[in-house]
Design a protein around this motif. Structure first.
Motif, PDB file in Angstrom:
ATOM      1  N   ARG A  91      -3.444 -96.625  70.085  1.00  0.00           N
ATOM      2  CA  ARG A  91      -3.999 -97.269  71.412  1.00  0.00           C
ATOM      3  C   ARG A  91      -2.730 -98.376  72.046  1.00  0.00           C
ATOM      4  O   ARG A  91      -2.519 -98.226  73.440  1.00  0.00           O
ATOM      5  N   ASP A  92      -2.442 -99.680  70.483  1.00  0.00           N
ATOM      6  CA  ASP A  92      -1.763-100.794  70.908  1.00  0.00           C
ATOM      7  C   ASP A  92      -0.233-100.422  71.632  1.00  0.00           C
ATOM      8  O   ASP A  92       0.315-101.507  72.372  1.00  0.00           O
ATOM      9  N   ASN A  93       0.215 -99.307  71.663  1.00  0.00           N
ATOM     10  CA  ASN A  93       1.339 -98.972  72.298  1.00  0.00           C
ATOM     11  C   ASN A  93       1.939 -98.289  73.498  1.00  0.00           C
ATOM     12  O   ASN A  93       2.054 -99.754  74.215  1.00  0.00           O
ATOM     13  N   LEU A  94       0.577 -97.862  74.319  1.00  0.00           N
ATOM     14  CA  LEU A  94      -0.082 -98.098  75.217  1.00  0.00           C
ATOM     15  C   LEU A  94      -0.190 -99.325  75.957  1.00  0.00           C
ATOM     16  O   LEU A  94       0.487 -99.753  77.367  1.00  0.00           O
ATOM     17  N   ALA A 119      -5.525 -97.389  78.594  1.00  0.00           N
ATOM     18  CA  ALA A 119      -4.580 -96.726  77.282  1.00  0.00           C
ATOM     19  C   ALA A 119      -5.431 -95.471  76.840  1.00  0.00           C
ATOM     20  O   ALA A 119      -5.003 -94.166  76.354  1.00  0.00           O
ATOM     21  N   ASP A 120      -6.828 -95.510  76.754  1.00  0.00           N
ATOM     22  CA  ASP A 120      -7.634 -94.294  76.627  1.00  0.00           C
ATOM     23  C   ASP A 120      -7.204 -92.995  77.060  1.00  0.00           C
ATOM     24  O   ASP A 120      -7.813 -92.080  76.752  1.00  0.00           O
ATOM     25  N   ALA A 121      -7.467 -94.262  78.306  1.00  0.00           N
ATOM     26  CA  ALA A 121      -7.296 -92.308  79.629  1.00  0.00           C
ATOM     27  C   ALA A 121      -5.986 -91.588  79.734  1.00  0.00           C
ATOM     28  O   ALA A 121      -6.083 -90.343  79.275  1.00  0.00           O
ATOM     29  N   MET A 122      -5.170 -92.133  79.092  1.00  0.00           N
ATOM     30  CA  MET A 122      -3.978 -92.482  79.447  1.00  0.00           C
ATOM     31  C   MET A 122      -3.681 -90.773  77.187  1.00  0.00           C
ATOM     32  O   MET A 122      -3.378 -89.865  77.983  1.00  0.00           O
ATOM     33  N   LEU A 123      -4.306 -91.478  77.117  1.00  0.00           N
ATOM     34  CA  LEU A 123      -3.916 -90.853  75.210  1.00  0.00           C
ATOM     35  C   LEU A 123      -4.840 -89.783  75.166  1.00  0.00           C
ATOM     36  O   LEU A 123      -4.150 -88.729  74.542  1.00  0.00           O
ATOM     37  N   GLU A 124      -6.115 -89.675  76.325  1.00  0.00           N
ATOM     38  CA  GLU A 124      -6.960 -88.151  76.339  1.00  0.00           C
ATOM     39  C   GLU A 124      -6.107 -87.369  76.920  1.00  0.00           C
ATOM     40  O   GLU A 124      -5.734 -85.900  76.961  1.00  0.00           O
ATOM     41  N   ARG A 125      -5.473 -87.962  78.079  1.00  0.00           N
ATOM     42  CA  ARG A 125      -4.401 -86.871  79.476  1.00  0.00           C
ATOM     43  C   ARG A 125      -3.069 -86.679  78.108  1.00  0.00           C
ATOM     44  O   ARG A 125      -2.640 -85.332  78.327  1.00  0.00           O
ATOM     45  N   ILE A 126      -3.057 -87.150  76.771  1.00  0.00           N
ATOM     46  CA  ILE A 126      -1.480 -86.840  76.357  1.00  0.00           C
ATOM     47  C   ILE A 126      -2.227 -85.903  74.702  1.00  0.00           C
ATOM     48  O   ILE A 126      -1.000 -85.957  74.490  1.00  0.00           O
ATOM     49  N   GLY A 127      -2.992 -85.863  75.025  1.00  0.00           N
ATOM     50  CA  GLY A 127      -3.843 -85.177  73.598  1.00  0.00           C
ATOM     51  C   GLY A 127      -3.936 -85.986  72.205  1.00  0.00           C
ATOM     52  O   GLY A 127      -3.515 -85.291  71.157  1.00  0.00           O
ATOM     53  N   LEU A 128      -3.362 -87.121  72.600  1.00  0.00           N
ATOM     54  CA  LEU A 128      -4.070 -88.151  71.480  1.00  0.00           C
ATOM     55  C   LEU A 128      -4.720 -88.983  71.333  1.00  0.00           C
ATOM     56  O   LEU A 128      -4.519 -90.142  70.136  1.00  0.00           O
ATOM     57  N   ASN A 129      -5.927 -88.867  71.731  1.00  0.00           N
ATOM     58  CA  ASN A 129      -6.759 -89.987  71.638  1.00  0.00           C
ATOM     59  C   ASN A 129      -7.447 -89.608  70.694  1.00  0.00           C
ATOM     60  O   ASN A 129      -8.380 -90.305  70.235  1.00  0.00           O
ATOM     61  N   HIS A 130      -7.508 -88.899  69.117  1.00  0.00           N
ATOM     62  CA  HIS A 130      -8.403 -88.310  68.133  1.00  0.00           C
ATOM     63  C   HIS A 130      -7.277 -88.857  67.251  1.00  0.00           C
ATOM     64  O   HIS A 130      -7.688 -89.290  66.105  1.00  0.00           O
ATOM     65  N   GLY A 142       6.425 -84.385  67.421  1.00  0.00           N
ATOM     66  CA  GLY A 142       6.428 -84.046  68.796  1.00  0.00           C
ATOM     67  C   GLY A 142       4.754 -84.763  69.746  1.00  0.00           C
ATOM     68  O   GLY A 142       5.306 -85.450  70.436  1.00  0.00           O
ATOM     69  N   MET A 143       4.225 -85.459  68.215  1.00  0.00           N
ATOM     70  CA  MET A 143       3.415 -86.487  68.758  1.00  0.00           C
ATOM     71  C   MET A 143       3.534 -86.903  68.738  1.00  0.00           C
ATOM     72  O   MET A 143       3.887 -88.598  70.562  1.00  0.00           O
TER      73      MET A 143
END
Length: 255
Positions: A91-94, A119-130, A142-143
């Motif tokens: 998250r902090d990277n974004l 950032a959380d919205a972007m993480l959900e979009r790129i599949g890394l929110n978990h 890949g992640m």
């Protein structure tokens, strides 16, 4: 008027000529693949588009502006080696992608809260929110590359510059990243320049494929002449397949 205009650009390091007489015009939203033999100036060209380097001679104009003197948020970049901060959480990277232009590079108070939400919205979009609270070392290749692209996209760049972004990935992950990149491109209409050694990848993803090579060569002084764009292929609508290019331009087989 073209969105990206490169006019008579030359670059050299000391007495060594890298690029010469580079001219190309690119419309907004186009995906440009860049191929060519190793050492022919592809990454140098990308660094000049980023404004990390300035041309020795010539002009690079973005949307009619002057040649940039330093990188800015208008241009995002992703390298083959995962360009993320290992000491920061995902998250902090974004969030960091939004903080570079702030005093001391930090967001505080409401501004940081809003950046965290984005950032959380972007993480959900790129599949890394978990994995938002994990560190990059815990992620697969890949992640990590998804994170690097998400970080670049956080600044909402108009141009995305990719330097061998998928070269270190396994074939299956690489195909997933192709789909992911094309989805982002279609959603944002960003202009993309991608350097790749994989000619098939270049033709699969690119609207156009630019070939860099040295049209002049002095065997006694290999650094005397620089490379330039020797071919500009239209890869849309099942344009010329890459195998035909290899047949016509066999030196690319060893790029």
């Amino acid at each position: 008027m073209s969105f990206v205009s490169v006019r008579n650009v030359w670059q050299r390091y000391g007495d060594r000529s890298i690029l010469e007489r580079v001219n190309v015009s690119v419309d907004e939203g186009e995906f440009i693949s860049i191929v060519g033999a190793s050492g022919c100036g592809k990454s140098t060209f990308l660094r000049m588009l980023l404004a990390e380097e300035r041309p020795y001679k010539g002009e690079i104009s973005i949307d009619g502006g002057d040649t940039a003197v330093e990188p800015n948020r208008e241009r995002g970049v992703v390298f083959q080696k995962y360009s993320v901060f290992p000491h920061m959480t995902v998250r902090d990277n974004l969030i960091a992608g939004e903080s570079f232009e702030q005093p001391f590079g930090r967001l505080r108070g409401a501004a940081r809260t809003e950046a965290a939400a984005r950032a959380d919205a972007m993480l959900e979009r790129i599949g890394l929110n978990h994995v938002a609270d994990q560190f990059p070392a815990a992620l697969s290749g890949g992640m990590q590359q998804r994170l690097a692209i998400g970080q670049a996209m956080t600044a909402r760049p108009r141009i995305l510059l990719l330097d061998e972004p998928f070269g270190a990935l396994d074939p299956g992950t690489r195909l997933q990243m192709h789909d992911f990149l094309m989805e982002l491109r279609d959603e944002t209409n960003m202009t993309v320049f991608m350097v790749t050694h994989d000619l098939q990848e270049g033709f699969k993803l690119g609207d156009r494929v630019l070939v860099f090579d040295k049209p002049r060569w002095d065997p006694d002084d290999p650094g005397l002449f620089g490379a330039t764009i020797t071919y500009d292929f239209d890869a849309r609508n099942k344009g010329m397949p890459y195998q035909d290019i290899l047949d016509q331009y066999p030196s690319l087989a060893g790029a």
